[in-house]
Design a protein around this motif. Structure first.
Motif, PDB file in Angstrom:
ATOM      1  N   ILE A 123       1.535   6.760  -6.765  1.00  0.00           N
ATOM      2  CA  ILE A 123       0.795   7.387  -7.571  1.00  0.00           C
ATOM      3  C   ILE A 123       1.273   8.131  -7.856  1.00  0.00           C
ATOM      4  O   ILE A 123       1.092   9.652  -7.987  1.00  0.00           O
ATOM      5  CB  ILE A 123      -0.386   7.003  -7.113  1.00  0.00           C
ATOM      6  CG1 ILE A 123      -0.828   5.645  -7.720  1.00  0.00           C
ATOM      7  CG2 ILE A 123      -1.417   8.028  -7.495  1.00  0.00           C
ATOM      8  CD1 ILE A 123      -2.594   4.897  -6.831  1.00  0.00           C
ATOM      9  N   ASP A 124       1.731   9.130  -5.955  1.00  0.00           N
ATOM     10  CA  ASP A 124       2.558  10.330  -5.817  1.00  0.00           C
ATOM     11  C   ASP A 124       3.306  10.460  -7.008  1.00  0.00           C
ATOM     12  O   ASP A 124       3.198  11.570  -7.615  1.00  0.00           O
ATOM     13  CB  ASP A 124       2.492  10.299  -4.777  1.00  0.00           C
ATOM     14  CG  ASP A 124       1.665   9.899  -3.531  1.00  0.00           C
ATOM     15  OD1 ASP A 124       0.327  10.128  -4.147  1.00  0.00           O
ATOM     16  OD2 ASP A 124       1.797  10.565  -2.570  1.00  0.00           O
ATOM     17  N   PHE A 130      -6.242  -2.250  -6.294  1.00  0.00           N
ATOM     18  CA  PHE A 130      -5.622  -2.159  -4.751  1.00  0.00           C
ATOM     19  C   PHE A 130      -4.601  -3.356  -5.028  1.00  0.00           C
ATOM     20  O   PHE A 130      -3.261  -3.530  -4.550  1.00  0.00           O
ATOM     21  CB  PHE A 130      -6.704  -2.511  -3.272  1.00  0.00           C
ATOM     22  CG  PHE A 130      -6.804  -1.196  -3.106  1.00  0.00           C
ATOM     23  CD1 PHE A 130      -6.533  -0.556  -2.749  1.00  0.00           C
ATOM     24  CD2 PHE A 130      -7.942  -0.175  -3.941  1.00  0.00           C
ATOM     25  CE1 PHE A 130      -6.355   1.118  -2.253  1.00  0.00           C
ATOM     26  CE2 PHE A 130      -8.810   0.219  -3.523  1.00  0.00           C
ATOM     27  CZ  PHE A 130      -7.649   1.314  -2.630  1.00  0.00           C
ATOM     28  N   THR A 178       0.966  -1.661   0.095  1.00  0.00           N
ATOM     29  CA  THR A 178       0.384  -0.002   0.089  1.00  0.00           C
ATOM     30  C   THR A 178       1.281   1.358  -0.009  1.00  0.00           C
ATOM     31  O   THR A 178       0.891   2.169  -0.843  1.00  0.00           O
ATOM     32  CB  THR A 178      -0.605  -0.088   0.831  1.00  0.00           C
ATOM     33  OG1 THR A 178      -1.120  -0.619   0.917  1.00  0.00           O
ATOM     34  CG2 THR A 178      -2.334   1.453   0.886  1.00  0.00           C
ATOM     35  N   ILE A 179       1.998   1.225   0.671  1.00  0.00           N
ATOM     36  CA  ILE A 179       2.461   2.401   0.574  1.00  0.00           C
ATOM     37  C   ILE A 179       3.581   2.659  -0.706  1.00  0.00           C
ATOM     38  O   ILE A 179       3.244   3.307  -1.329  1.00  0.00           O
ATOM     39  CB  ILE A 179       3.867   2.444   2.006  1.00  0.00           C
ATOM     40  CG1 ILE A 179       3.240   2.798   3.870  1.00  0.00           C
ATOM     41  CG2 ILE A 179       4.972   3.589   2.053  1.00  0.00           C
ATOM     42  CD1 ILE A 179       4.605   1.506   4.539  1.00  0.00           C
ATOM     43  N   THR A 188      -3.946   2.480 -12.176  1.00  0.00           N
ATOM     44  CA  THR A 188      -4.325   3.713 -11.122  1.00  0.00           C
ATOM     45  C   THR A 188      -5.421   3.923 -11.624  1.00  0.00           C
ATOM     46  O   THR A 188      -5.908   3.730 -12.208  1.00  0.00           O
ATOM     47  CB  THR A 188      -3.169   5.011 -11.793  1.00  0.00           C
ATOM     48  OG1 THR A 188      -3.710   4.869 -13.401  1.00  0.00           O
ATOM     49  CG2 THR A 188      -2.173   4.584 -11.567  1.00  0.00           C
ATOM     50  N   ARG A 213       2.549   1.493  -3.694  1.00  0.00           N
ATOM     51  CA  ARG A 213       1.578   2.163  -4.546  1.00  0.00           C
ATOM     52  C   ARG A 213       0.997   3.613  -4.423  1.00  0.00           C
ATOM     53  O   ARG A 213       1.578   4.334  -5.093  1.00  0.00           O
ATOM     54  CB  ARG A 213       0.373   0.927  -4.230  1.00  0.00           C
ATOM     55  CG  ARG A 213      -0.866   1.124  -4.578  1.00  0.00           C
ATOM     56  CD  ARG A 213      -2.220   0.691  -4.829  1.00  0.00           C
ATOM     57  NE  ARG A 213      -3.737   1.354  -5.292  1.00  0.00           N
ATOM     58  CZ  ARG A 213      -4.139   2.269  -5.606  1.00  0.00           C
ATOM     59  NH1 ARG A 213      -3.876   3.112  -4.502  1.00  0.00           N
ATOM     60  NH2 ARG A 213      -5.180   2.395  -6.112  1.00  0.00           N
ATOM     61  N   ASN A 214       0.717   4.134  -3.420  1.00  0.00           N
ATOM     62  CA  ASN A 214       0.647   5.009  -3.240  1.00  0.00           C
ATOM     63  C   ASN A 214       1.763   5.974  -3.381  1.00  0.00           C
ATOM     64  O   ASN A 214       1.549   7.180  -3.928  1.00  0.00           O
ATOM     65  CB  ASN A 214       0.357   6.134  -1.358  1.00  0.00           C
ATOM     66  CG  ASN A 214      -0.934   4.594  -1.132  1.00  0.00           C
ATOM     67  OD1 ASN A 214      -2.008   4.964  -2.759  1.00  0.00           O
ATOM     68  ND2 ASN A 214      -1.563   4.473   0.381  1.00  0.00           N
ATOM     69  N   ARG A 215       2.909   5.773  -2.750  1.00  0.00           N
ATOM     70  CA  ARG A 215       4.422   7.031  -2.769  1.00  0.00           C
ATOM     71  C   ARG A 215       4.050   7.102  -4.802  1.00  0.00           C
ATOM     72  O   ARG A 215       4.946   7.798  -5.819  1.00  0.00           O
ATOM     73  CB  ARG A 215       5.299   6.293  -2.662  1.00  0.00           C
ATOM     74  CG  ARG A 215       5.493   6.573  -1.145  1.00  0.00           C
ATOM     75  CD  ARG A 215       5.740   7.447  -1.277  1.00  0.00           C
ATOM     76  NE  ARG A 215       5.997   8.031   0.593  1.00  0.00           N
ATOM     77  CZ  ARG A 215       5.681   8.418   0.997  1.00  0.00           C
ATOM     78  NH1 ARG A 215       4.263   9.135   0.907  1.00  0.00           N
ATOM     79  NH2 ARG A 215       5.268   8.625   2.838  1.00  0.00           N
TER      80      ARG A 215
END
Length: 178
Positions: free
Chosen positions: A81-82, A141, A74-75, A146, A77-79
């Motif tokens: 996408i950022d 997820f 999750t970290i 994205t 993935r989020n990083r």
């Protein structure tokens, strides 16, 4: 599970634990980053940022809420996408279509989660969602896709995808908390 023990060591600041965590998870997390960014250098940069974040936040990991690989993915993935958004804002100097494809030979995030006791409950709760929401959540997820790409693939507005996934996650949270 070995990763939980490593996370416990990280939480108390044991430096060797970060190397152990990297050894056990870097291939999988690089795959998550690369699938989203489609650029090896960007994925490597983001992966480094992921491990710095994990080092700083290891004490926030809760094995009761998620498995270590789910939390780490999750970290990542989020990083990723950022970073993808950041690249888009600055115009991106590399054509995305030219990135080389690298297959991730490891199990995907869903398969890794399936090894845990939470898998049965998650599968049951995912089954309560309508098919469109179920597939959207899995793609976003567990597939590392994205929201923008998912909206394009399904030919629906981005806001629709975001709302669909948000409502689905709220239902999942309610189902899992029972």
């Amino acid at each position: 599970m070995a990763l939980v023990a490593i996370m416990d060591r990280l939480a108390i600041g044991e430096e060797n634990a970060l190397g152990d965590l990297y050894e056990h998870t870097s291939a999988k997390l690089f795959g998550v980053c690369f699938r989203i960014l489609k650029d090896r250098e960007e994925a490597e940069d983001v992966l480094q940022d992921v491990y710095l974040t994990v080092w700083r936040r290891a004490d926030r990991f809760d094995a009761e809420r998620a498995s270590p690989i789910t939390w780490l993915a999750t970290i990542a993935r989020n990083r990723s996408i950022d970073r993808l958004r950041q690249i888009g804002r600055r115009g991106g100097d590399r054509p995305m279509g030219e990135a080389e494809d690298i297959a991730d030979e490891g199990a995907d995030a869903f398969a890794a989660l399936a090894d845990s006791d939470d898998a049965r409950r998650l599968t049951e709760c995912l089954g309560t969602l309508d098919e469109r929401t179920h597939k959207s959540i899995l793609a976003a997820f567990y597939g590392g896709i994205t929201y923008e790409t998912l909206a394009e693939r399904l030919s629906v507005p981005l806001g629709t995808i975001k709302s669909r996934i948000r409502r689905g996650l709220i239902k999942l949270k309610g189902c899992l908390s029972q």
